[in-house]
Design a protein around this motif. Structure first.
Motif, PDB file in Angstrom:
ATOM      1  N   LYS B  13       0.846  -1.188   0.000  1.00 20.67           N
ATOM      2  CA  LYS B  13       0.000   0.000   0.000  1.00 20.67           C
ATOM      3  C   LYS B  13       0.886   1.243   0.000  1.00 20.67           C
ATOM      4  N   THR B  14       0.247   2.351  -0.361  1.00 24.88           N
ATOM      5  CA  THR B  14       0.944   3.628  -0.390  1.00 24.88           C
ATOM      6  C   THR B  14       0.619   4.412   0.876  1.00 24.88           C
ATOM      7  N   ARG B  15       1.558   5.205   1.303  1.00 17.02           N
ATOM      8  CA  ARG B  15       1.336   6.078   2.468  1.00 17.02           C
ATOM      9  C   ARG B  15       0.032   6.850   2.310  1.00 17.02           C
ATOM     10  N   GLY B  16      -0.721   6.950   3.388  1.00 23.90           N
ATOM     11  CA  GLY B  16      -1.972   7.683   3.363  1.00 23.90           C
ATOM     12  C   GLY B  16      -3.186   6.830   3.047  1.00 23.90           C
ATOM     13  N   GLN B  17      -2.961   5.678   2.446  1.00 30.01           N
ATOM     14  CA  GLN B  17      -4.082   4.801   2.144  1.00 30.01           C
ATOM     15  C   GLN B  17      -4.549   4.083   3.401  1.00 30.01           C
ATOM     16  N   GLN B  18      -5.633   3.354   3.256  1.00 32.64           N
ATOM     17  CA  GLN B  18      -6.079   2.524   4.357  1.00 32.64           C
ATOM     18  C   GLN B  18      -6.086   1.064   3.901  1.00 32.64           C
ATOM     19  N   VAL B  19      -6.111   0.161   4.882  1.00 32.42           N
ATOM     20  CA  VAL B  19      -6.065  -1.256   4.548  1.00 32.42           C
ATOM     21  C   VAL B  19      -6.941  -2.042   5.513  1.00 32.42           C
ATOM     22  N   THR B  20      -7.522  -3.108   5.016  1.00 33.94           N
ATOM     23  CA  THR B  20      -8.324  -4.007   5.843  1.00 33.94           C
ATOM     24  C   THR B  20      -7.783  -5.421   5.716  1.00 33.94           C
ATOM     25  N   LYS B  57      -7.151  -3.971  24.657  1.00 31.70           N
ATOM     26  CA  LYS B  57      -6.570  -3.095  23.643  1.00 31.70           C
ATOM     27  C   LYS B  57      -5.142  -2.775  24.031  1.00 31.70           C
ATOM     28  N   GLY B  58      -4.257  -2.827  23.057  1.00 33.37           N
ATOM     29  CA  GLY B  58      -2.854  -2.474  23.276  1.00 33.37           C
ATOM     30  C   GLY B  58      -2.632  -0.993  23.073  1.00 33.37           C
ATOM     31  N   ASN B  59      -1.355  -0.616  23.063  1.00 37.55           N
ATOM     32  CA  ASN B  59      -0.994   0.795  22.977  1.00 37.55           C
ATOM     33  C   ASN B  59      -0.698   1.232  21.549  1.00 37.55           C
ATOM     34  N   PHE B  60      -1.682   1.187  20.730  1.00 39.72           N
ATOM     35  CA  PHE B  60      -1.535   1.625  19.349  1.00 39.72           C
ATOM     36  C   PHE B  60      -2.468   2.804  19.106  1.00 39.72           C
ATOM     37  N   PRO B  61      -2.094   3.677  18.144  1.00 45.34           N
ATOM     38  CA  PRO B  61      -2.954   4.843  17.881  1.00 45.34           C
ATOM     39  C   PRO B  61      -4.312   4.435  17.319  1.00 45.34           C
ATOM     40  N   GLY B  62      -5.229   5.385  17.343  1.00 46.28           N
ATOM     41  CA  GLY B  62      -6.591   5.132  16.909  1.00 46.28           C
ATOM     42  C   GLY B  62      -6.720   4.795  15.431  1.00 46.28           C
ATOM     43  N   ARG B  63      -5.622   4.959  14.682  1.00 48.65           N
ATOM     44  CA  ARG B  63      -5.654   4.579  13.259  1.00 48.65           C
ATOM     45  C   ARG B  63      -5.838   3.060  13.096  1.00 48.65           C
ATOM     46  N   PHE B  64      -5.513   2.359  14.151  1.00 45.83           N
ATOM     47  CA  PHE B  64      -5.664   0.903  14.146  1.00 45.83           C
ATOM     48  C   PHE B  64      -7.000   0.553  14.805  1.00 45.83           C
ATOM     49  N   THR B  80      -4.876   5.853   7.127  1.00 45.92           N
ATOM     50  CA  THR B  80      -3.782   6.810   6.936  1.00 45.92           C
ATOM     51  C   THR B  80      -2.425   6.128   7.178  1.00 45.92           C
ATOM     52  N   LEU B  81      -2.137   5.163   6.350  1.00 46.56           N
ATOM     53  CA  LEU B  81      -0.943   4.342   6.529  1.00 46.56           C
ATOM     54  C   LEU B  81       0.336   5.175   6.551  1.00 46.56           C
ATOM     55  N   GLU B  82       1.252   4.755   7.421  1.00 42.82           N
ATOM     56  CA  GLU B  82       2.582   5.354   7.516  1.00 42.82           C
ATOM     57  C   GLU B  82       3.611   4.282   7.174  1.00 42.82           C
ATOM     58  N   LEU B  83       4.803   4.729   6.810  1.00 45.62           N
ATOM     59  CA  LEU B  83       5.862   3.786   6.455  1.00 45.62           C
ATOM     60  C   LEU B  83       6.127   2.810   7.612  1.00 45.62           C
ATOM     61  N   GLY B  84       6.029   3.335   8.828  1.00 41.11           N
ATOM     62  CA  GLY B  84       6.300   2.516  10.007  1.00 41.11           C
ATOM     63  C   GLY B  84       5.260   1.447  10.279  1.00 41.11           C
ATOM     64  N   ASP B  85       4.181   1.452   9.525  1.00 43.18           N
ATOM     65  CA  ASP B  85       3.158   0.409   9.694  1.00 43.18           C
ATOM     66  C   ASP B  85       3.528  -0.861   8.945  1.00 43.18           C
ATOM     67  N   ARG B 109       1.614  -9.940   5.447  1.00 37.04           N
ATOM     68  CA  ARG B 109       2.794  -9.070   5.333  1.00 37.04           C
ATOM     69  C   ARG B 109       2.381  -7.791   4.637  1.00 37.04           C
ATOM     70  N   LEU B 110       2.363  -6.686   5.383  1.00 39.96           N
ATOM     71  CA  LEU B 110       1.989  -5.384   4.833  1.00 39.96           C
ATOM     72  C   LEU B 110       3.239  -4.552   4.594  1.00 39.96           C
ATOM     73  N   THR B 111       3.361  -4.048   3.395  1.00 38.36           N
ATOM     74  CA  THR B 111       4.455  -3.139   3.055  1.00 38.36           C
ATOM     75  C   THR B 111       3.843  -1.812   2.641  1.00 38.36           C
ATOM     76  N   VAL B 112       4.280  -0.755   3.305  1.00 38.72           N
ATOM     77  CA  VAL B 112       3.814   0.585   2.979  1.00 38.72           C
ATOM     78  C   VAL B 112       4.941   1.326   2.269  1.00 38.72           C
ATOM     79  N   VAL B 113       4.635   1.836   1.088  1.00 39.89           N
ATOM     80  CA  VAL B 113       5.686   2.519   0.292  1.00 39.89           C
ATOM     81  C   VAL B 113       5.333   3.996   0.063  1.00 39.89           C
TER      82      VAL B 113
END
Lengths: 112, 113
Positions: B13-20, B57-64, B80-85, B109-113
């Protein structure tokens, strides 16, 4: 313990020898523990578990020892085989559902 | 008995996109947990669902976020995917009880580019 760290401890053993993999945990409320094996490209595979009211549990070629006094867990693999080469994780749970805290893992390499 | 099934196996996926991501637990299991695995942070707990309700719930931001359906299948969403995801996302299935064996799927395996 909770997973922190950039470096994976490693252990190399000769085929046929016994392996011992160690894990320390930090929370005295932890009352259920699982050892997992993870091979490259795969999800963690359940090996053996132990509850806090036990000190030792044995499976097929594997034994888990729990020392609650020093918060230490170990996995012993008897007659280690090349197929045992993998990363091994300990995981702990604190009776809050099925939320597990994972250790950093140990990479086991079996030398034929 | 079929194991835990996760789909898809790989995603780019590309940065900024969302994924399910999707997870089907072992038949009869009602607890589904999600974990993120990265080389730097290891395996970290995201959340657990039981009977369609988030139980932990773990300590992840609300984007998850996640959800569970009446058939126990679960989905997790990252907005709002980030490279670190970029990571291996693992789903674990457990039976009704707390503190019981958790069985993992192969992961996505998710790769964010």
């Amino acid at each position: 313990g909770e997973s922190v760290g950039l470096h994976l401890p490693t252990l190399s053993v000769q085929e046929g020898d016994n392996s011992i993999i160690n894990c320390a945990y930090s929370n005295s409320a932890s009352d259920y523990f699982i050892w997992y094996k993870q091979e490259s490209g795969k999800g963690p595979q359940f090996i053996i578990d132990i509850r806090s009211n036990m000190d030792k549990r044995q499976g097929q070629r594997v034994t888990v020892l729990l020392n609650k006094t020093v918060k230490h867990l170990s996995l012993q693999i008897a007659a280690t085989q090349p197929g045992d080469s993998a990363v091994y994780f300990c995981a702990e749970s604190r009776n809050t559902g099925n939320q597990f805290y994972f250790g950093t893992g140990t990479s086991l390499t079996v030398i034929p | 008995k079929a194991g835990v099934t996760q789909t898809p196996r790989y995603l780019i996926k590309t940065r900024g996109q969302q994924v399910t991501l999707s997870c089907s637990p072992i038949s009869g299991h009602r607890s589904v947990s999600w974990y993120q695995q990265t080389p730097g942070q290891g395996l970290q707990f995201l959340f657990e669902y039981f009977s369609e309700t988030q139980r932990n719930k773990g300590n992840f931001p609300g984007r998850f976020s996640g959800r569970q359906f009446s058939n126990s299948r679960s989905e997790m969403n990252v907005s709002t995917l980030e490279l670190g995801d970029s990571a291996l996302y693992l789903c674990a299935s457990s039976s009704d009880s707390t503190n019981t064996e958790a069985f993992f799927g192969q992961g996505t395996r998710l790769t964010v580019v």
